[in-house]
Design an enzyme around this catalytic site. Sequence first.
Site, PDB file in Angstrom:
ATOM      1  CG  ASP A   1       6.961  46.119  -0.985  1.00 21.09           C
ATOM      2  OD1 ASP A   1       5.955  46.108  -0.372  1.00 21.09           O
ATOM      3  OD2 ASP A   1       6.781  47.146  -2.049  1.00 21.09           O
TER       4      ASP A   1
ATOM      5  CG  HIS B   1       6.870  49.877   1.442  1.00 18.52           C
ATOM      6  ND1 HIS B   1       6.272  50.972   0.712  1.00 18.52           N
ATOM      7  CD2 HIS B   1       6.511  48.823   1.339  1.00 18.52           C
ATOM      8  CE1 HIS B   1       5.442  50.062   0.046  1.00 18.52           C
ATOM      9  NE2 HIS B   1       5.372  48.885   0.565  1.00 18.52           N
TER      10      HIS B   1
HETATM   11 ZN    ZN Z   1       4.230  47.520  -0.508  1.00 19.02          ZN
HETATM   12 FE    FE Z   2       2.040  51.167   0.660  1.00 18.76          FE
HETATM   13 FE    FE Z   3       2.032  51.998  -2.411  1.00 10.71          FE
END
Ligand code: ZN
Ligand code: FE
Ligand code: FE
Length: 277
Positions: free
Chosen positions: A224, A179
Site C-alpha cells: 500500500d 490496493h
Molecule cells: Zn492506500
Molecule cells: Fe484509497
Molecule cells: Fe482509503
Amino acid sequence: MFTIGCHLSTSKGYAHMAEEILSLGGNTFQFFTRNPRGGSAKAIDESDIAKFKDLCKNNGIDIILAHAPYTLNAASADERTREFARETMADDLLRMEYTPGNFYNFHPGSHVGQGVETGIQHIVTMLNEVMKPEQTTTVLLETMAGKGSEIGRTFEELRSIIDGVELKEHLGVCLDTCHVYDAGYDIVGNLDGVLEEFDRVIGFKRLKAIHLNDSKNPFESHKDRHEKIGEGSIGIEAMKRIINHPKLRELPFFLETPNELDGYAKEIFLLKELYEN
Ligand code: ZN
Ligand code: FE
Ligand code: FE
C-alpha cells in the site's frame, strides 16, 4: 462524462474545496471528515454549506466523496476501539446529511489476529448500528491491499460484509487501483478478468467510485504505497484502459497520489487528455 478529482484538505471548509478543485480542472473531490488520525470534527458552518451547494450547482460538481479517518478500526479486538469507530461513523453520517446524496468511504478494518471471520462480524455489527433507513449517503467499503491483517483484500471478504448488512441499498464499494493491484488482482494484464470477477463476487451495481493511484511496489506486494499516475508499476497504458473501460468510465475517479496541488492539476489534465470522449 468524465468525473475526475483528487483528495483535498478539509481545513478551509466545503466552499473552499469546491473552488480549489475547479481551479485544478476537476469536477469532484475527496476529503477527510476530520483529522485522519481521529479526534473531533469541526462544527458544520451552514453558510459555508450554502455557498458550497451554489458552487456545485453552477459548476457541475454532482458528487463528492468523504473519507473516514484511517485510524478507525471497526474490526478491532478492543471494545473501546470499536466503540470509537462506531461513534465516529455515526457522527460522520449525521454530518453528511448536510450535503445529501454523496459517498462516505471507509477502510473495513484490521482483525489484528482474531481472524477474518470475527473481524467481519464486528464490521457488520457496527454498520447495522450506524446505518439508518432514512440516510441519503451511500457508505463505501474500500478494497484494501492486505497489509498486515487488513480485511477487504479479496472481493469475497467485501461480499461477506455486504451479506451481513441489513440496509444494503445504502452500501457500495470503492475500488482503489493501487490496493487491488497490491492485493493480487492483475488490472494491468487482465482488467476484464478482474472486473468479471468483481461482478461475479460482489456485483457491478455496488461499484460506486474508483481511487485512481499508481503503485510504488510490484504486483501482489501487500504494501500500500501510492505512486504518481504513470510513474509506478501500474503504468500509464493501464490507467488509460481503466478510465476508458465501458464498465468504469462513468464512475467518479479520485486521485490519492503523492502530489501537491500543482501535481494534481497536471494529473487531472493528463487524464482528461487520455479520456476518450
Ligand atoms: Zn492506500
Ligand atoms: Fe484509497
Ligand atoms: Fe482509503
